[in-house]
Design a protein around this motif. Structure first.
Motif, PDB file in Angstrom:
ATOM      1  N   UNK A 124       0.837  -1.213   0.000  1.00  0.00           N
ATOM      2  CA  UNK A 124       0.000   0.000   0.000  1.00  0.00           C
ATOM      3  C   UNK A 124       0.863   1.252   0.000  1.00  0.00           C
ATOM      4  N   UNK A 125       1.988   1.199   0.727  1.00  0.00           N
ATOM      5  CA  UNK A 125       2.885   2.364   0.750  1.00  0.00           C
ATOM      6  C   UNK A 125       3.426   2.649  -0.648  1.00  0.00           C
ATOM      7  N   UNK A 126       3.802   1.577  -1.363  1.00  0.00           N
ATOM      8  CA  UNK A 126       4.316   1.758  -2.731  1.00  0.00           C
ATOM      9  C   UNK A 126       3.222   2.332  -3.632  1.00  0.00           C
ATOM     10  N   UNK A 127       2.004   1.851  -3.451  1.00  0.00           N
ATOM     11  CA  UNK A 127       0.883   2.360  -4.256  1.00  0.00           C
ATOM     12  C   UNK A 127       0.616   3.832  -3.940  1.00  0.00           C
ATOM     13  N   UNK A 128       0.680   4.164  -2.648  1.00  0.00           N
ATOM     14  CA  UNK A 128       0.461   5.568  -2.260  1.00  0.00           C
ATOM     15  C   UNK A 128       1.494   6.465  -2.936  1.00  0.00           C
ATOM     16  N   UNK A 129       2.761   6.020  -2.926  1.00  0.00           N
ATOM     17  CA  UNK A 129       3.811   6.840  -3.568  1.00  0.00           C
ATOM     18  C   UNK A 129       3.514   7.023  -5.048  1.00  0.00           C
ATOM     19  N   UNK A 130       3.088   5.943  -5.699  1.00  0.00           N
ATOM     20  CA  UNK A 130       2.815   6.014  -7.139  1.00  0.00           C
ATOM     21  C   UNK A 130       1.659   6.982  -7.426  1.00  0.00           C
ATOM     22  N   UNK A 131       0.591   6.854  -6.655  1.00  0.00           N
ATOM     23  CA  UNK A 131      -0.575   7.718  -6.883  1.00  0.00           C
ATOM     24  C   UNK A 131      -0.223   9.173  -6.567  1.00  0.00           C
ATOM     25  N   UNK A 132       0.487   9.380  -5.457  1.00  0.00           N
ATOM     26  CA  UNK A 132       0.836  10.751  -5.069  1.00  0.00           C
ATOM     27  C   UNK A 132       1.777  11.376  -6.100  1.00  0.00           C
ATOM     28  N   UNK A 133       2.706  10.569  -6.632  1.00  0.00           N
ATOM     29  CA  UNK A 133       3.652  11.109  -7.632  1.00  0.00           C
ATOM     30  C   UNK A 133       2.920  11.542  -8.891  1.00  0.00           C
ATOM     31  N   UNK A 134       1.784  10.917  -9.159  1.00  0.00           N
ATOM     32  CA  UNK A 134       0.996  11.292 -10.348  1.00  0.00           C
ATOM     33  C   UNK A 134       0.003  12.412 -10.018  1.00  0.00           C
ATOM     34  N   UNK A 135       0.109  12.955  -8.799  1.00  0.00           N
ATOM     35  CA  UNK A 135      -0.744  14.093  -8.435  1.00  0.00           C
ATOM     36  C   UNK A 135      -2.054  13.693  -7.779  1.00  0.00           C
ATOM     37  N   UNK A 136      -2.203  12.412  -7.451  1.00  0.00           N
ATOM     38  CA  UNK A 136      -3.454  11.940  -6.855  1.00  0.00           C
ATOM     39  C   UNK A 136      -3.483  12.113  -5.343  1.00  0.00           C
ATOM     40  N   UNK A 137      -4.682  11.984  -4.806  1.00  0.00           N
ATOM     41  CA  UNK A 137      -4.901  12.140  -3.369  1.00  0.00           C
ATOM     42  C   UNK A 137      -5.230  10.768  -2.790  1.00  0.00           C
ATOM     43  N   UNK A 138      -4.464  10.332  -1.778  1.00  0.00           N
ATOM     44  CA  UNK A 138      -4.576   8.932  -1.339  1.00  0.00           C
ATOM     45  C   UNK A 138      -4.226   8.785   0.135  1.00  0.00           C
ATOM     46  N   UNK A 139      -4.942   7.860   0.798  1.00  0.00           N
ATOM     47  CA  UNK A 139      -4.604   7.481   2.167  1.00  0.00           C
ATOM     48  C   UNK A 139      -4.537   5.964   2.259  1.00  0.00           C
ATOM     49  N   UNK A 140      -3.651   5.442   3.106  1.00  0.00           N
ATOM     50  CA  UNK A 140      -3.504   3.979   3.232  1.00  0.00           C
ATOM     51  C   UNK A 140      -4.026   3.526   4.599  1.00  0.00           C
ATOM     52  N   UNK A 141      -4.618   2.354   4.614  1.00  0.00           N
ATOM     53  CA  UNK A 141      -5.227   1.836   5.849  1.00  0.00           C
ATOM     54  C   UNK A 141      -5.009   0.333   5.954  1.00  0.00           C
ATOM     55  N   UNK A 142      -4.640  -0.131   7.145  1.00  0.00           N
ATOM     56  CA  UNK A 142      -4.542  -1.569   7.399  1.00  0.00           C
ATOM     57  C   UNK A 142      -5.953  -2.129   7.520  1.00  0.00           C
ATOM     58  N   UNK A 143      -6.187  -3.239   6.839  1.00  0.00           N
ATOM     59  CA  UNK A 143      -7.511  -3.858   6.927  1.00  0.00           C
ATOM     60  C   UNK A 143      -7.408  -5.351   6.662  1.00  0.00           C
ATOM     61  N   UNK A 144      -7.963  -6.132   7.589  1.00  0.00           N
ATOM     62  CA  UNK A 144      -8.164  -7.566   7.353  1.00  0.00           C
ATOM     63  C   UNK A 144      -9.666  -7.790   7.368  1.00  0.00           C
ATOM     64  N   UNK A 145     -10.252  -8.054   6.200  1.00  0.00           N
ATOM     65  CA  UNK A 145     -11.718  -8.135   6.123  1.00  0.00           C
ATOM     66  C   UNK A 145     -12.273  -9.369   6.830  1.00  0.00           C
ATOM     67  N   UNK A 146     -11.383 -10.310   7.186  1.00  0.00           N
ATOM     68  CA  UNK A 146     -11.858 -11.496   7.909  1.00  0.00           C
ATOM     69  C   UNK A 146     -11.868 -11.265   9.420  1.00  0.00           C
ATOM     70  N   UNK A 147     -11.481 -10.065   9.839  1.00  0.00           N
ATOM     71  CA  UNK A 147     -11.401  -9.744  11.264  1.00  0.00           C
ATOM     72  C   UNK A 147     -12.351  -8.578  11.576  1.00  0.00           C
ATOM     73  N   UNK A 148     -13.470  -8.854  12.256  1.00  0.00           N
ATOM     74  CA  UNK A 148     -14.446  -7.789  12.527  1.00  0.00           C
ATOM     75  C   UNK A 148     -13.830  -6.584  13.241  1.00  0.00           C
ATOM     76  N   UNK A 149     -12.885  -6.829  14.148  1.00  0.00           N
ATOM     77  CA  UNK A 149     -12.284  -5.710  14.894  1.00  0.00           C
ATOM     78  C   UNK A 149     -11.518  -4.793  13.946  1.00  0.00           C
ATOM     79  N   UNK A 150     -10.895  -5.384  12.942  1.00  0.00           N
ATOM     80  CA  UNK A 150     -10.133  -4.588  11.977  1.00  0.00           C
ATOM     81  C   UNK A 150     -11.066  -3.702  11.159  1.00  0.00           C
TER      82      UNK A 150
END
Ligand code: NDP
Length: 262
Positions: A53-79
């Motif tokens: 996700x960090x690499x993706x954020x850098x790529x999107x931001x370098x192209x002028x995009x607006x992006x935030x990264x978040x940890x998520x495990x969809x199999x874990x309700x608490x997450x």
């Protein structure tokens, strides 16, 4: 909507919209995140592999995009709860949810273990429901509607050997899409599904170079797998107001695979 409204909805793109993409660390999800960022949305990318996700954020931001990264495990309700608490606290509840995270394992049904079955259902079906439900509650609490796009599969509509848990989970996503659309229309939350045919990603890497994969290609009317960008049209449509009267739809993008002859 008047005659010009659909055209202007498309022209406006997704400027000012926030789009959350689950399973954005690779494959289709990473592609969708870049697509929406290019069209002016603020994208929230979520998955377990944070370095991706960090690499993706850098790529999107370098192209002028607006992006935030978040940890998520969809199999874990608490997450899931933690993610939406964070988004709500930051006044960043998404307008569009792309429920994309998914896994697949291949085995004939007599060899499918309980663990494989459960993991697939937990991620692809229960996870999709929990994320959709939590997102809808957050949208309502924020006083807005939204668009939920569930990534199903043509395997939710037809079957193939060796993929029973996957096909069952995706059939559940298809039916869930319709049931949620029915209930949430009154809340201005649209729920649609995209059913992709075959696109090469990490989920099926190498398969198309096997004998079975080559045989499968011949059964696709267009005689090829899809290019990921061939999903862009439907993903932009369903995320934007151009699809304002669409809810409960399941849109296949599959080179005609679902209508292959018997
Ligand atoms: P990938 O394997 O490249 O991507 C799957 C994504 O799901 C990864 O980003 C992975 O991230 C994420 N994911 C898996 N488990 C979890 C979890 N528990 N919590 C959060 N994220 C998770 O495959 P695709 O891009 O091909 O698949 C994306 C979706 O498209 C899936 O739902 C798949 O079923 C569907 N699809 C794909 C087709 C194809 O031909 N490629 C055809 C039809 C449907 P991480 O591991 O970092 O958590």
């Amino acid at each position: 909507m008047g005659d010009d409204s659909i055209g202007s909805a498309l022209a406006r793109g997704l400027a000012g919209r926030t789009v959350l993409v689950t399973g954005a660390s690779s494959g289709l999800g990473a592609h969708f995140a870049k697509l929406y960022a290019r069209h002016g949305a603020h994208v929230q990318v979520a998955a377990r592999r944070l370095e991706r996700l960090d690499a993706l954020r850098s790529e999107i931001a370098a192209a002028g995009g607006s992006v935030g990264t978040y940890a998520l495990d969809v199999s874990d309700p608490a997450s899931i709860d933690a993610l939406f608490e964070e988004l709500t606290g930051a006044n960043a509840v998404p307008d569009v949810l792309v429920n994309n995270a998914g896994i697949a394992s291949t085995a004939l049904s007599l060899d499918v273990g309980d663990d494989d079955w459960q993991a697939t259902i937990d991620t692809n079906l229960t996870g999709v429901f929990r994320v959709a439900r939590t997102a809808a509650k957050a949208m309502l609490a924020a006083g807005k509607g939204g668009s939920v796009i569930n990534i199903a599969s043509i395997l939710g509509l037809r079957v193939a050997a060796g993929l029973v848990p996957y096909a069952v989970s995706k059939a559940g996503v298809v039916q869930m899409t319709k049931a949620l659309a029915l209930e949430w229309a009154r809340h201005s939350i649209r729920v649609n599904a995209v059913a992709p045919g075959y696109f090469e990603t990490e989920i099926n890497a190498g398969y198309f170079r096997t004998e079975a994969g080559a045989a499968m290609l011949k059964r696709i009317p267009q005689r090829r797998i899809g290019r990921i960008e061939e999903l862009d049209g439907v993903m932009l449509l369903l995320a934007s107001d151009a699809s304002s009267y669409m809810t409960g739809s399941v849109v296949a993008v599959d080179g005609g695979h679902l209508v292959s002859g018997l």
